[in-house]
Scaffold this motif. Structure first.
Motif, PDB file in Angstrom:
ATOM      1  N   PHE A 134     -24.181  37.018  -4.453  1.00 47.44           N
ATOM      2  CA  PHE A 134     -25.663  36.814  -4.512  1.00 47.44           C
ATOM      3  C   PHE A 134     -26.151  37.376  -3.390  1.00 47.44           C
ATOM      4  O   PHE A 134     -25.751  37.206  -1.958  1.00 47.44           O
ATOM      5  CB  PHE A 134     -25.945  35.516  -4.501  1.00 47.44           C
ATOM      6  N   SER A 171     -31.446  32.221   4.731  1.00 50.28           N
ATOM      7  CA  SER A 171     -30.746  31.306   5.138  1.00 50.28           C
ATOM      8  C   SER A 171     -30.758  30.017   4.083  1.00 50.28           C
ATOM      9  O   SER A 171     -31.766  29.882   3.331  1.00 50.28           O
ATOM     10  CB  SER A 171     -31.562  30.540   6.572  1.00 50.28           C
ATOM     11  N   ARG A 224     -30.346  25.807   4.122  1.00 52.81           N
ATOM     12  CA  ARG A 224     -30.387  24.370   4.767  1.00 52.81           C
ATOM     13  C   ARG A 224     -30.132  23.278   3.718  1.00 52.81           C
ATOM     14  O   ARG A 224     -30.815  23.476   2.652  1.00 52.81           O
ATOM     15  CB  ARG A 224     -31.615  24.324   5.604  1.00 52.81           C
ATOM     16  N   GLY A 270     -30.294  19.516   2.772  1.00 55.83           N
ATOM     17  CA  GLY A 270     -30.855  18.135   2.890  1.00 55.83           C
ATOM     18  C   GLY A 270     -30.471  17.097   1.849  1.00 55.83           C
ATOM     19  O   GLY A 270     -29.595  17.364   1.039  1.00 55.83           O
ATOM     20  N   LYS A 271     -31.204  15.866   1.811  1.00 56.89           N
ATOM     21  CA  LYS A 271     -30.947  14.789   1.209  1.00 56.89           C
ATOM     22  C   LYS A 271     -32.166  14.447   0.515  1.00 56.89           C
ATOM     23  O   LYS A 271     -33.072  14.416   0.938  1.00 56.89           O
ATOM     24  CB  LYS A 271     -30.248  13.559   1.827  1.00 56.89           C
ATOM     25  N   VAL A 272     -32.080  13.996  -0.842  1.00 50.91           N
ATOM     26  CA  VAL A 272     -33.212  13.221  -1.551  1.00 50.91           C
ATOM     27  C   VAL A 272     -32.903  11.961  -1.994  1.00 50.91           C
ATOM     28  O   VAL A 272     -31.689  11.625  -2.423  1.00 50.91           O
ATOM     29  CB  VAL A 272     -33.846  13.958  -2.709  1.00 50.91           C
ATOM     30  N   ARG A 319     -36.713  25.881  -3.204  1.00 45.94           N
ATOM     31  CA  ARG A 319     -35.945  24.682  -3.029  1.00 45.94           C
ATOM     32  C   ARG A 319     -35.324  24.414  -4.110  1.00 45.94           C
ATOM     33  O   ARG A 319     -35.687  24.411  -5.295  1.00 45.94           O
ATOM     34  CB  ARG A 319     -36.826  23.632  -2.610  1.00 45.94           C
ATOM     35  N   THR A 327     -33.311  21.069  -5.978  1.00 47.38           N
ATOM     36  CA  THR A 327     -32.884  19.758  -6.057  1.00 47.38           C
ATOM     37  C   THR A 327     -31.936  19.541  -6.959  1.00 47.38           C
ATOM     38  O   THR A 327     -32.054  19.563  -8.403  1.00 47.38           O
ATOM     39  CB  THR A 327     -34.134  18.984  -6.290  1.00 47.38           C
ATOM     40  N   VAL A 328     -30.728  18.642  -6.542  1.00 45.52           N
ATOM     41  CA  VAL A 328     -29.654  18.640  -7.310  1.00 45.52           C
ATOM     42  C   VAL A 328     -29.656  16.986  -7.537  1.00 45.52           C
ATOM     43  O   VAL A 328     -29.154  16.149  -6.499  1.00 45.52           O
ATOM     44  CB  VAL A 328     -28.286  19.271  -6.779  1.00 45.52           C
ATOM     45  N   THR A 329     -29.661  16.450  -8.611  1.00 48.06           N
ATOM     46  CA  THR A 329     -29.588  14.846  -8.655  1.00 48.06           C
ATOM     47  C   THR A 329     -28.742  14.418  -9.828  1.00 48.06           C
ATOM     48  O   THR A 329     -28.443  15.275 -10.591  1.00 48.06           O
ATOM     49  CB  THR A 329     -31.034  14.236  -9.331  1.00 48.06           C
ATOM     50  N   GLN A 348     -29.137   8.820  -5.032  1.00 48.68           N
ATOM     51  CA  GLN A 348     -29.224   9.883  -4.032  1.00 48.68           C
ATOM     52  C   GLN A 348     -29.041  11.279  -4.612  1.00 48.68           C
ATOM     53  O   GLN A 348     -27.944  11.619  -5.488  1.00 48.68           O
ATOM     54  CB  GLN A 348     -28.174   9.387  -2.783  1.00 48.68           C
ATOM     55  N   GLY A 349     -29.534  12.349  -3.931  1.00 48.67           N
ATOM     56  CA  GLY A 349     -29.228  13.709  -4.362  1.00 48.67           C
ATOM     57  C   GLY A 349     -29.328  14.554  -3.311  1.00 48.67           C
ATOM     58  O   GLY A 349     -29.334  14.237  -2.140  1.00 48.67           O
ATOM     59  N   LYS A 350     -29.307  15.839  -3.614  1.00 49.59           N
ATOM     60  CA  LYS A 350     -29.159  16.918  -2.432  1.00 49.59           C
ATOM     61  C   LYS A 350     -30.274  18.013  -2.832  1.00 49.59           C
ATOM     62  O   LYS A 350     -30.683  18.181  -3.952  1.00 49.59           O
ATOM     63  CB  LYS A 350     -27.945  17.604  -2.547  1.00 49.59           C
ATOM     64  N   VAL A 351     -30.619  18.397  -1.546  1.00 53.94           N
ATOM     65  CA  VAL A 351     -31.778  19.557  -1.666  1.00 53.94           C
ATOM     66  C   VAL A 351     -31.055  20.729  -0.938  1.00 53.94           C
ATOM     67  O   VAL A 351     -30.408  20.451   0.135  1.00 53.94           O
ATOM     68  CB  VAL A 351     -33.018  19.212  -1.156  1.00 53.94           C
ATOM     69  N   PHE A 352     -31.272  21.930  -1.359  1.00 51.82           N
ATOM     70  CA  PHE A 352     -30.997  23.068  -0.638  1.00 51.82           C
ATOM     71  C   PHE A 352     -32.399  24.049  -0.455  1.00 51.82           C
ATOM     72  O   PHE A 352     -32.958  24.420  -1.408  1.00 51.82           O
ATOM     73  CB  PHE A 352     -30.058  23.758  -1.534  1.00 51.82           C
ATOM     74  N   ASP A 353     -32.514  24.339   0.798  1.00 53.38           N
ATOM     75  CA  ASP A 353     -33.901  25.134   1.025  1.00 53.38           C
ATOM     76  C   ASP A 353     -33.155  26.370   1.173  1.00 53.38           C
ATOM     77  O   ASP A 353     -32.529  26.643   2.266  1.00 53.38           O
ATOM     78  CB  ASP A 353     -34.444  24.593   2.391  1.00 53.38           C
ATOM     79  N   ILE A 354     -33.497  27.550   0.465  1.00 49.04           N
ATOM     80  CA  ILE A 354     -33.009  28.770   0.442  1.00 49.04           C
ATOM     81  C   ILE A 354     -34.080  29.742   0.906  1.00 49.04           C
ATOM     82  O   ILE A 354     -35.210  29.780   0.166  1.00 49.04           O
ATOM     83  CB  ILE A 354     -32.145  28.828  -0.730  1.00 49.04           C
ATOM     84  N   MET A 390     -27.158  30.339  -9.112  1.00 44.64           N
ATOM     85  CA  MET A 390     -26.572  29.776  -7.952  1.00 44.64           C
ATOM     86  C   MET A 390     -26.156  28.371  -8.192  1.00 44.64           C
ATOM     87  O   MET A 390     -25.208  27.949  -7.719  1.00 44.64           O
ATOM     88  CB  MET A 390     -27.335  29.753  -6.845  1.00 44.64           C
ATOM     89  N   LEU A 446     -23.924  25.317  -6.465  1.00 42.67           N
ATOM     90  CA  LEU A 446     -24.514  24.286  -6.105  1.00 42.67           C
ATOM     91  C   LEU A 446     -24.584  22.985  -6.754  1.00 42.67           C
ATOM     92  O   LEU A 446     -24.508  21.833  -6.273  1.00 42.67           O
ATOM     93  CB  LEU A 446     -26.016  24.359  -5.557  1.00 42.67           C
TER      94      LEU A 446
END
Lengths: 83, 83
Positions: free
Chosen positions: A30, A35, A37, A39-41, B4, B6-8, B38-44, B61, B66
């Protein structure tokens, strides 16, 4: 009522996990990824229908348990209000 | 361009971590908490300004790295487009 709390690392804090994902995305071919980063939700189901009270409660939850406010920011959203 | 992902966990999948947080919130005295997931976020951060191409890339991706699409859902959002 459904709510979502998003916890992200503060911009000044190093994010090794994000860096690793960045590297992995590069290895997968890719291009143009600047960048990453991580995080959590938290998706939280609340009883009651008082939006303001729910927001106050969600902020208290974030401060006390869900976020480490030394290194993390949090954001509270109410997703719907059909309680 | 900021995006962003968001993976749940899928609703049918058990979330022990969410259950633990639910219990912890109860112990801390927060009443009316139904369920926590709970889930995860990726800020790209992406270079380029083609929104459609970016969305396609972000989906790829998610599928490849992810999210584990067997047990997780993902959602892709483009947050801004000032690239």
């Amino acid at each position: 009522m459904k709510a979502r709390i998003t916890v992200t690392l503060k911009p000044s804090v190093l994010d090794p996990q994000g860096k690793a994902i960045e590297g992995a995305l590069g290895s997968l071919g890719f291009a143009g990824v600047g960048s990453v980063r991580q995080g959590k939700v938290f998706d939280i189901e609340l009883s009651g229908s008082d939006r303001a009270a729910a927001e106050t409660q969600l902020k208290a939850m974030s401060e006390k348990l869900l976020a480490n406010t030394v290194v993390e920011n949090y954001r509270v959203e109410i997703l719907d209000n059909h309680a």
